[in-house]
Scaffold this motif. Structure first.
Motif, PDB file in Angstrom:
ATOM      1  N   GLU A   1      97.339  14.663 -87.675  1.00 14.30           N
ATOM      2  CA  GLU A   1      96.982  14.972 -86.297  1.00 14.30           C
ATOM      3  C   GLU A   1      98.044  14.450 -85.327  1.00 14.30           C
ATOM      4  O   GLU A   1      98.424  15.160 -84.388  1.00 14.30           O
ATOM      5  CB  GLU A   1      95.608  14.398 -85.943  1.00 14.30           C
ATOM      6  N   PHE A   2      98.521  13.231 -85.548  1.00 19.75           N
ATOM      7  CA  PHE A   2      99.582  12.697 -84.688  1.00 19.75           C
ATOM      8  C   PHE A   2     100.825  13.573 -84.788  1.00 19.75           C
ATOM      9  O   PHE A   2     101.430  13.935 -83.782  1.00 19.75           O
ATOM     10  CB  PHE A   2      99.929  11.255 -85.073  1.00 19.75           C
ATOM     11  N   ALA A   3     101.217  13.928 -86.004  1.00 17.79           N
ATOM     12  CA  ALA A   3     102.416  14.738 -86.214  1.00 17.79           C
ATOM     13  C   ALA A   3     102.290  16.098 -85.533  1.00 17.79           C
ATOM     14  O   ALA A   3     103.237  16.579 -84.891  1.00 17.79           O
ATOM     15  CB  ALA A   3     102.673  14.916 -87.712  1.00 17.79           C
ATOM     16  N   VAL A   4     101.124  16.719 -85.642  1.00 18.21           N
ATOM     17  CA  VAL A   4     100.902  18.037 -85.038  1.00 18.21           C
ATOM     18  C   VAL A   4     100.980  17.949 -83.515  1.00 18.21           C
ATOM     19  O   VAL A   4     101.634  18.772 -82.863  1.00 18.21           O
ATOM     20  CB  VAL A   4      99.538  18.621 -85.500  1.00 18.21           C
ATOM     21  N   VAL A   5     100.357  16.943 -82.922  1.00 16.88           N
ATOM     22  CA  VAL A   5     100.378  16.803 -81.462  1.00 16.88           C
ATOM     23  C   VAL A   5     101.786  16.449 -80.975  1.00 16.88           C
ATOM     24  O   VAL A   5     102.272  17.016 -79.990  1.00 16.88           O
ATOM     25  CB  VAL A   5      99.336  15.774 -80.976  1.00 16.88           C
ATOM     26  N   MET A   6     102.470  15.556 -81.669  1.00 20.23           N
ATOM     27  CA  MET A   6     103.838  15.211 -81.282  1.00 20.23           C
ATOM     28  C   MET A   6     104.734  16.447 -81.314  1.00 20.23           C
ATOM     29  O   MET A   6     105.496  16.702 -80.378  1.00 20.23           O
ATOM     30  CB  MET A   6     104.397  14.134 -82.214  1.00 20.23           C
ATOM     31  N   ASP A   7     104.637  17.220 -82.375  1.00 19.27           N
ATOM     32  CA  ASP A   7     105.447  18.439 -82.473  1.00 19.27           C
ATOM     33  C   ASP A   7     105.072  19.436 -81.384  1.00 19.27           C
ATOM     34  O   ASP A   7     105.940  20.108 -80.823  1.00 19.27           O
ATOM     35  CB  ASP A   7     105.307  19.072 -83.851  1.00 19.27           C
ATOM     36  N   GLY A   8     103.795  19.533 -81.060  1.00 20.87           N
ATOM     37  CA  GLY A   8     103.360  20.432 -79.996  1.00 20.87           C
ATOM     38  C   GLY A   8     103.963  20.062 -78.654  1.00 20.87           C
ATOM     39  O   GLY A   8     104.390  20.937 -77.880  1.00 20.87           O
ATOM     40  N   ILE A   9     104.029  18.781 -78.369  1.00 16.75           N
ATOM     41  CA  ILE A   9     104.646  18.312 -77.119  1.00 16.75           C
ATOM     42  C   ILE A   9     106.128  18.665 -77.099  1.00 16.75           C
ATOM     43  O   ILE A   9     106.642  19.208 -76.120  1.00 16.75           O
ATOM     44  CB  ILE A   9     104.444  16.796 -76.951  1.00 16.75           C
ATOM     45  N   LEU A  10     106.819  18.334 -78.190  1.00 15.92           N
ATOM     46  CA  LEU A  10     108.257  18.617 -78.253  1.00 15.92           C
ATOM     47  C   LEU A  10     108.536  20.115 -78.138  1.00 15.92           C
ATOM     48  O   LEU A  10     109.452  20.533 -77.426  1.00 15.92           O
ATOM     49  CB  LEU A  10     108.849  18.054 -79.543  1.00 15.92           C
TER      50      LEU A  10
ATOM     51  N   ALA B   1     106.074  23.355 -89.958  1.00 15.14           N
ATOM     52  CA  ALA B   1     105.748  24.419 -88.999  1.00 15.14           C
ATOM     53  C   ALA B   1     106.438  24.167 -87.657  1.00 15.14           C
ATOM     54  O   ALA B   1     106.960  25.099 -87.035  1.00 15.14           O
ATOM     55  CB  ALA B   1     104.240  24.514 -88.809  1.00 15.14           C
ATOM     56  N   GLY B   2     106.459  22.932 -87.222  1.00 11.52           N
ATOM     57  CA  GLY B   2     107.135  22.585 -85.972  1.00 11.52           C
ATOM     58  C   GLY B   2     108.626  22.868 -86.035  1.00 11.52           C
ATOM     59  O   GLY B   2     109.221  23.409 -85.100  1.00 11.52           O
ATOM     60  N   LYS B   3     109.234  22.537 -87.155  1.00 13.96           N
ATOM     61  CA  LYS B   3     110.666  22.783 -87.334  1.00 13.96           C
ATOM     62  C   LYS B   3     110.975  24.278 -87.346  1.00 13.96           C
ATOM     63  O   LYS B   3     111.959  24.724 -86.758  1.00 13.96           O
ATOM     64  CB  LYS B   3     111.159  22.112 -88.608  1.00 13.96           C
ATOM     65  N   ALA B   4     110.116  25.060 -88.008  1.00 11.31           N
ATOM     66  CA  ALA B   4     110.317  26.510 -88.052  1.00 11.31           C
ATOM     67  C   ALA B   4     110.173  27.121 -86.658  1.00 11.31           C
ATOM     68  O   ALA B   4     110.958  27.984 -86.256  1.00 11.31           O
ATOM     69  CB  ALA B   4     109.337  27.150 -89.027  1.00 11.31           C
ATOM     70  N   LEU B   5     109.168  26.678 -85.910  1.00 15.58           N
ATOM     71  CA  LEU B   5     108.976  27.191 -84.549  1.00 15.58           C
ATOM     72  C   LEU B   5     110.133  26.804 -83.634  1.00 15.58           C
ATOM     73  O   LEU B   5     110.550  27.588 -82.788  1.00 15.58           O
ATOM     74  CB  LEU B   5     107.650  26.678 -83.981  1.00 15.58           C
ATOM     75  N   ALA B   6     110.659  25.603 -83.819  1.00 13.29           N
ATOM     76  CA  ALA B   6     111.808  25.162 -83.011  1.00 13.29           C
ATOM     77  C   ALA B   6     113.030  26.028 -83.308  1.00 13.29           C
ATOM     78  O   ALA B   6     113.754  26.412 -82.391  1.00 13.29           O
ATOM     79  CB  ALA B   6     112.114  23.688 -83.281  1.00 13.29           C
ATOM     80  N   ALA B   7     113.249  26.322 -84.570  1.00 15.90           N
ATOM     81  CA  ALA B   7     114.395  27.173 -84.945  1.00 15.90           C
ATOM     82  C   ALA B   7     114.267  28.542 -84.298  1.00 15.90           C
ATOM     83  O   ALA B   7     115.248  29.085 -83.782  1.00 15.90           O
ATOM     84  CB  ALA B   7     114.496  27.287 -86.462  1.00 15.90           C
ATOM     85  N   ARG B   8     113.062  29.088 -84.287  1.00 14.34           N
ATOM     86  CA  ARG B   8     112.842  30.401 -83.657  1.00 14.34           C
ATOM     87  C   ARG B   8     113.053  30.343 -82.151  1.00 14.34           C
ATOM     88  O   ARG B   8     113.564  31.278 -81.554  1.00 14.34           O
ATOM     89  CB  ARG B   8     111.428  30.906 -83.953  1.00 14.34           C
ATOM     90  N   ALA B   9     112.626  29.229 -81.536  1.00 12.33           N
ATOM     91  CA  ALA B   9     112.775  29.087 -80.082  1.00 12.33           C
ATOM     92  C   ALA B   9     114.247  28.932 -79.696  1.00 12.33           C
ATOM     93  O   ALA B   9     114.695  29.457 -78.681  1.00 12.33           O
ATOM     94  CB  ALA B   9     111.983  27.898 -79.588  1.00 12.33           C
ATOM     95  N   MET B  10     115.015  28.244 -80.543  1.00 14.99           N
ATOM     96  CA  MET B  10     116.419  27.989 -80.236  1.00 14.99           C
ATOM     97  C   MET B  10     117.316  29.169 -80.613  1.00 14.99           C
ATOM     98  O   MET B  10     118.348  29.373 -79.989  1.00 14.99           O
ATOM     99  CB  MET B  10     116.877  26.704 -80.953  1.00 14.99           C
ATOM    100  N   PHE B  11     116.925  29.884 -81.649  1.00 19.03           N
ATOM    101  CA  PHE B  11     117.764  30.976 -82.140  1.00 19.03           C
ATOM    102  C   PHE B  11     116.930  32.242 -82.319  1.00 19.03           C
ATOM    103  O   PHE B  11     116.691  32.672 -83.447  1.00 19.03           O
ATOM    104  CB  PHE B  11     118.423  30.593 -83.472  1.00 19.03           C
ATOM    105  N   PRO B  12     116.453  32.812 -81.203  1.00 17.78           N
ATOM    106  CA  PRO B  12     115.629  34.006 -81.334  1.00 17.78           C
ATOM    107  C   PRO B  12     116.423  35.167 -81.947  1.00 17.78           C
ATOM    108  O   PRO B  12     117.637  35.234 -81.801  1.00 17.78           O
ATOM    109  CB  PRO B  12     115.224  34.331 -79.902  1.00 17.78           C
TER     110      PRO B  12
END
Length: 126
Positions: A83-92, A114-125
């Motif tokens: 839960e901490f990891a999910v919320v931290m990643d959501g904030i970032l 999942a957070g890392k994959a979403l970040a990659a998509r956000a940075m490199f659409p």
């Protein structure tokens, strides 16, 4: 605007938690409180958190939510808490999405796949 920031954090958290798991009630409440703290640019005091959670009548998650929100505000962490990891990643991720490629978000702090994959998509659409 304050609610909008909390909603964006919640959206990211819900997306991540679908893949990573965690107690849905716990991550939602923690995400909204963490997002609200970001919006007001001040961490909640323990008394404020207790008052909010009492009003929500959610005793099952009170202690865990307080621990997560306090750890996030203090730059701490809760080892072995999905839960901490999910919320931290959501904030970032909400910051990364808001700022785009110019974001100063340190993606190495992301804790979930999942957070890392979403970040990659956000940075490199595509």
């Amino acid at each position: 605007e304050n609610f909008e920031i909390a909603r964006k954090v919640l959206t990211q958290v819900e997306t991540i938690s679908v893949v990573e798991g965690g107690d849905p009630c716990l991550v939602r409440v923690a995400a909204l409180l963490a997002g609200a703290a970001l919006a007001r640019e001040t961490a909640f005091t323990a008394e404020e958190l207790a008052e909010i959670l009492d009003e929500l009548e959610m005793p099952r998650v009170n202690e865990q939510v307080v621990a997560i929100v306090k750890a996030l505000a203090g730059g701490g962490e809760i080892a072995d808490s999905i839960e901490f990891a999910v919320v931290m990643d959501g904030i970032l991720l909400s910051r990364l999405v808001r700022d785009g490629v110019d974001s100063e978000v340190n993606t190495s702090k992301l804790r979930t796949s999942a957070g890392k994959a979403l970040a990659a998509r956000a940075m490199f659409p595509r």
